[in-house]
Design an enzyme around this catalytic site. Structure first.
Site, PDB file in Angstrom:
ATOM      1  N   ILE A 238       0.826  -1.214   0.000  1.00  0.00           N
ATOM      2  CA  ILE A 238       0.000   0.000   0.000  1.00  0.00           C
ATOM      3  C   ILE A 238       0.862   1.266   0.000  1.00  0.00           C
ATOM      4  CG2 ILE A 238      -0.233   0.367   2.512  1.00  0.00           C
ATOM      5  CD1 ILE A 238      -3.294   0.580   2.015  1.00  0.00           C
TER       6      ILE A 238
ATOM      7  N   ASN B 223      11.591  -8.713   7.020  1.00  0.00           N
ATOM      8  CA  ASN B 223      11.891  -8.096   8.306  1.00  0.00           C
ATOM      9  C   ASN B 223      11.370  -8.990   9.421  1.00  0.00           C
ATOM     10  OD1 ASN B 223      12.974  -5.747   7.080  1.00  0.00           O
ATOM     11  ND2 ASN B 223      10.921  -4.934   6.765  1.00  0.00           N
TER      12      ASN B 223
ATOM     13  N   GLY C 267      12.573  -4.200  12.109  1.00  0.00           N
ATOM     14  CA  GLY C 267      11.709  -3.317  11.321  1.00  0.00           C
ATOM     15  C   GLY C 267      10.412  -3.954  10.885  1.00  0.00           C
TER      16      GLY C 267
ATOM     17  N   HIS D 284       5.936 -12.090   5.918  1.00  0.00           N
ATOM     18  CA  HIS D 284       5.787 -11.662   4.520  1.00  0.00           C
ATOM     19  C   HIS D 284       7.148 -11.381   3.926  1.00  0.00           C
ATOM     20  CE1 HIS D 284       5.508  -8.154   7.191  1.00  0.00           C
ATOM     21  NE2 HIS D 284       6.111  -7.459   6.239  1.00  0.00           N
TER      22      HIS D 284
HETATM   23  P1  AMP Z   1       7.149  -4.743   7.486  1.00  0.00           P
HETATM   24  O1  AMP Z   1       7.743  -3.467   7.990  1.00  0.00           O
HETATM   25  O2  AMP Z   1       8.173  -5.687   6.911  1.00  0.00           O
HETATM   26  O3  AMP Z   1       6.258  -5.410   8.513  1.00  0.00           O
HETATM   27  O4  AMP Z   1       6.272  -4.334   6.241  1.00  0.00           O
HETATM   28  C1  AMP Z   1       4.884  -4.150   6.302  1.00  0.00           C
HETATM   29  C2  AMP Z   1       4.459  -3.611   4.959  1.00  0.00           C
HETATM   30  O5  AMP Z   1       3.071  -3.763   4.853  1.00  0.00           O
HETATM   31  C3  AMP Z   1       4.783  -2.132   4.753  1.00  0.00           C
HETATM   32  O6  AMP Z   1       5.623  -1.984   3.596  1.00  0.00           O
HETATM   33  C4  AMP Z   1       3.400  -1.496   4.540  1.00  0.00           C
HETATM   34  O7  AMP Z   1       3.415  -0.465   3.586  1.00  0.00           O
HETATM   35  C5  AMP Z   1       2.573  -2.686   4.095  1.00  0.00           C
HETATM   36  N1  AMP Z   1       1.143  -2.612   4.360  1.00  0.00           N
HETATM   37  C6  AMP Z   1       0.542  -2.256   5.527  1.00  0.00           C
HETATM   38  N2  AMP Z   1      -0.782  -2.335   5.403  1.00  0.00           N
HETATM   39  C7  AMP Z   1      -1.049  -2.760   4.137  1.00  0.00           C
HETATM   40  C8  AMP Z   1      -2.236  -3.036   3.405  1.00  0.00           C
HETATM   41  N3  AMP Z   1      -3.457  -2.903   3.950  1.00  0.00           N
HETATM   42  N4  AMP Z   1      -2.109  -3.448   2.118  1.00  0.00           N
HETATM   43  C9  AMP Z   1      -0.905  -3.573   1.546  1.00  0.00           C
HETATM   44  N5  AMP Z   1       0.260  -3.344   2.192  1.00  0.00           N
HETATM   45  C10 AMP Z   1       0.189  -2.941   3.467  1.00  0.00           C
END
Ligand code: AMP
Ligand code: ZN
Length: 119
Positions: free
Chosen positions: A39, A94, A100, A107
């Protein structure tokens, strides 16, 4: 499935995306994983690949998650190719607050589409 990683987590946004409760721009799905556009993209192309099963992080993996994690890893280059990244991409996972990790559902980030700095 195992006790640690078996259940959807109630407040987990990626479980909600997997269950269809939250929208996402899906680019790939099969019986075990889905991939969707981040997102808030940090690169021209930024995809997240997640297991359907709620696994908190690499730190909570159990031995019986190995086939699922292997499957996730095996699909990354196919997803990247389909997203227009035939010449390469960066994968980031991460783990934990110090790593982070903001969303506590395992994921893999797939990043590319512009020249990435050497790490
Ligand atoms: P992390 O910091 O590795 O946990 O990454 C989480 C990622 O999820 C970040 O890059 C956010 O931009 C992404 N994110 C959070 N909410 C959503 C959502 N609803 N749809 C798509 N990506 C998301
Ligand atoms: Zn989850």
């Amino acid at each position: 499935m195992n006790g640690v990683n078996a259940m959807p987590a109630p407040d987990c946004i990626f479980c909600k995306i997997v269950n269809g409760e939250l929208p996402a721009e899906k680019v790939y799905e099969d019986d075990r994983i889905i991939a969707f556009k981040d997102i808030s993209p940090k690169a021209k192309i930024h995809i997240l690949a997640v297991p359907r099963q709620h696994i908190t992080s690499l730190a909570t993996l159990q031995p019986d998650n190995s086939a699922l994690i292997s499957h996730l890893m095996m699909q990354l280059s196919k997803i990247a190719r389909e997203q227009g990244l035939p010449e390469g991409f960066r994968t980031v996972i991460n783990t934990g607050p110090a790593g982070g990790q903001l969303v506590n559902h395992l994921h893999a980030h797939i990043l590319g589409g512009s020249k990435l700095t050497v790490m």
